[in-house]
Design a protein around this motif. Structure first.
Motif, short mmCIF file in Angstrom:
data_model
loop_
_atom_site.label_atom_id
_atom_site.label_comp_id
_atom_site.label_asym_id
_atom_site.label_seq_id
_atom_site.Cartn_x
_atom_site.Cartn_y
_atom_site.Cartn_z
N ALA A 52 59.12 8.27 87.94
CA ALA A 52 59.70 9.60 88.10
C ALA A 52 60.81 9.84 87.08
CB ALA A 52 60.24 9.78 89.52
N ALA A 53 61.66 8.84 86.87
CA ALA A 53 62.76 8.97 85.91
C ALA A 53 62.23 9.18 84.50
CB ALA A 53 63.67 7.75 85.98
N ALA A 54 61.14 8.50 84.17
CA ALA A 54 60.56 8.60 82.84
C ALA A 54 59.83 9.92 82.60
CB ALA A 54 59.61 7.43 82.60
N HIS A 55 59.51 10.62 83.67
CA HIS A 55 58.70 11.84 83.54
C HIS A 55 59.39 13.07 84.14
CE1 HIS A 55 55.50 9.50 81.87
NE2 HIS A 55 55.57 8.68 82.89
N GLY A 56 60.70 13.14 83.97
CA GLY A 56 61.40 14.35 84.37
C GLY A 56 62.66 14.14 85.16
N GLY A 57 62.75 13.04 85.89
CA GLY A 57 63.94 12.78 86.69
C GLY A 57 64.04 13.68 87.91
N PRO A 58 65.19 13.62 88.56
CA PRO A 58 65.37 14.37 89.81
C PRO A 58 65.22 15.88 89.62
CG PRO A 58 67.20 12.85 89.44
CD PRO A 58 66.36 12.86 88.20
N ARG A 59 64.59 16.50 90.58
CA ARG A 59 64.45 17.94 90.67
C ARG A 59 63.76 18.56 89.46
NH1 ARG A 59 69.21 21.09 92.41
NH2 ARG A 59 67.68 22.17 93.67
N ALA A 60 62.86 17.80 88.83
CA ALA A 60 62.18 18.29 87.63
C ALA A 60 61.12 19.35 87.95
CB ALA A 60 61.54 17.13 86.87
N PHE A 61 60.52 19.26 89.12
CA PHE A 61 59.40 20.16 89.44
C PHE A 61 59.54 20.70 90.87
CE2 PHE A 61 57.86 16.89 86.49
CZ PHE A 61 57.55 17.70 85.40
N ARG A 62 58.83 21.77 91.13
CA ARG A 62 58.85 22.38 92.45
C ARG A 62 57.84 21.72 93.39
NH1 ARG A 62 58.22 27.99 93.35
NH2 ARG A 62 56.06 27.57 92.85
N LEU A 63 58.20 21.59 94.64
CA LEU A 63 57.30 21.01 95.64
C LEU A 63 56.04 21.85 95.78
CD1 LEU A 63 56.72 18.87 97.79
CD2 LEU A 63 58.05 20.23 99.40
N GLU A 64 56.20 23.15 95.71
CA GLU A 64 55.06 24.06 95.88
C GLU A 64 54.01 23.92 94.78
OE1 GLU A 64 58.47 25.14 98.11
OE2 GLU A 64 58.29 24.92 95.94
N ASP A 65 54.36 23.28 93.67
CA ASP A 65 53.42 23.12 92.55
C ASP A 65 52.61 21.82 92.64
OD1 ASP A 65 54.26 25.54 91.51
OD2 ASP A 65 55.82 24.60 90.28
N TYR A 66 52.87 21.02 93.67
CA TYR A 66 52.12 19.76 93.82
C TYR A 66 50.67 20.06 94.20
CZ TYR A 66 50.27 15.52 95.85
OH TYR A 66 49.47 14.45 96.14
N ARG A 67 49.77 19.29 93.59
CA ARG A 67 48.35 19.33 93.94
C ARG A 67 47.73 18.00 93.54
NH1 ARG A 67 48.70 22.09 89.01
NH2 ARG A 67 47.03 21.48 87.59
N ASP A 68 46.54 17.74 94.01
CA ASP A 68 45.88 16.44 93.79
C ASP A 68 45.46 16.19 92.35
OD1 ASP A 68 46.12 15.67 96.42
OD2 ASP A 68 44.12 16.36 96.97
N ASP A 69 45.19 17.22 91.58
CA ASP A 69 44.58 17.03 90.26
C ASP A 69 45.56 17.18 89.10
OD1 ASP A 69 44.98 19.74 90.58
OD2 ASP A 69 43.05 20.32 89.74
N LEU A 70 46.79 16.78 89.30
CA LEU A 70 47.79 16.87 88.23
C LEU A 70 47.54 15.81 87.16
CD1 LEU A 70 50.92 17.33 90.49
CD2 LEU A 70 49.97 19.03 88.93
N PRO A 71 48.03 16.05 85.94
CA PRO A 71 47.97 15.00 84.92
C PRO A 71 48.72 13.76 85.42
CG PRO A 71 48.66 17.09 83.96
CD PRO A 71 48.62 17.28 85.44
N LEU A 72 48.33 12.60 84.94
CA LEU A 72 48.85 11.33 85.44
C LEU A 72 50.38 11.29 85.52
CD1 LEU A 72 48.35 8.43 86.38
CD2 LEU A 72 48.38 7.75 83.96
N GLU A 73 51.06 11.63 84.45
CA GLU A 73 52.52 11.51 84.42
C GLU A 73 53.17 12.40 85.48
OE1 GLU A 73 50.67 12.21 81.70
OE2 GLU A 73 50.83 10.33 80.59
N ARG A 74 52.71 13.63 85.57
CA ARG A 74 53.29 14.53 86.56
C ARG A 74 52.90 14.08 87.97
NH1 ARG A 74 53.90 20.59 85.63
NH2 ARG A 74 54.89 19.67 83.85
N GLY A 75 51.68 13.60 88.14
CA GLY A 75 51.25 13.09 89.44
C GLY A 75 52.10 11.92 89.89
N LEU A 76 52.45 11.02 88.97
CA LEU A 76 53.32 9.89 89.33
C LEU A 76 54.71 10.36 89.73
CD1 LEU A 76 52.30 7.28 86.60
CD2 LEU A 76 51.95 7.09 89.08
N TRP A 77 55.22 11.39 89.06
CA TRP A 77 56.51 11.94 89.43
C TRP A 77 56.46 12.43 90.89
CZ3 TRP A 77 58.56 16.31 91.44
CH2 TRP A 77 59.95 16.43 91.39
N TYR A 78 55.43 13.18 91.20
CA TYR A 78 55.30 13.70 92.57
C TYR A 78 55.11 12.57 93.58
CZ TYR A 78 55.29 18.70 91.56
OH TYR A 78 55.66 19.97 91.21
#
Length: 134
Positions: A52-78
Motif C-alpha cells: 500500500a505504501a509503495a502504491h499511493g500510501g494512506p488515503r490514496a483512493f476512495r473506498l467507493e472505487d474498489y472493485r475486483d478487477d483493478l490493476p495489480l498495484e491498485r488492487g494490492l493497495w485496496y
C-alpha cells in the motif's frame, strides 16, 4: 486472499457493495492465516502495508472505487486497506468469535449490507476515515 475470495463467493458469503465482499474475504483469509500460519499475521499485514505504501500510501483512493478487477498495484493497495478493516472485526470478535460469526453468515446465506456491517462494528467508521480518500 484470492482463495478466500473464491471460497466466499462460492459459499455465498457476499456484501451489497464490493468493499463489503472484499472485507469478508480478508476476514476468511485471516482465519486461515491464524490457523495455518500461527503468529505470522503481523508479518503478513506488514507485507500488505508495504504494498500500500509503495502504491499511493494512506488515503490514496476512495473506498467507493474498489472493485475486483483493478490493476495489480491498485488492487494490492485496496487489499491492504481491507485487511485493516477485517482487523476491526477480528479485534472485536477474536479468533473463535470471528470464525463463529463467519459460519453464521454462511449458514444464513444473506447478503451483508454495508449499513449492517458498520452497525455491528462501529470502529469501521474510523477505519474508513483513516484509510480512504473522501
Amino acid at each position: 486472499v484470492e482463495v478466500a475470495r473464491d471460497f466466499a463467493a462460492t459459499a455465498g458469503l457476499r456484501g451489497d457493495q464490493p468493499w463489503v465482499s472484499g472485507l469478508l474475504a480478508q476476514l476468511v483469509a485471516r482465519v486461515a492465516f491464524e490457523r495455518l500460519e500461527p503468529g505470522r499475521m503481523p508479518e503478513i499485514a506488514a507485507l500488505f502495508d508495504a504494498c500500500a505504501a509503495a502504491h499511493g500510501g494512506p488515503r490514496a483512493f476512495r473506498l467507493e472505487d474498489y472493485r475486483d478487477d483493478l490493476p495489480l498495484e491498485r488492487g494490492l493497495w485496496y487489499e491492504a486497506q481491507l485487511l485493516r478493516g477485517a482487523d476491526v472485526v477480528w479485534v472485536k470478535e477474536g479468533e473463535r468469535g470471528a470464525t463463529r460469526w463467519l459460519r453464521n453468515r454462511l449458514e444464513r446465506r444473506e447478503t451483508l449490507t454495508a449499513a449492517e456491517l458498520e452497525r455491528l462494528y462501529p470502529g469501521l467508521a474510523d477505519w474508513r476515515a483513516a484509510s480512504f480518500a473522501p
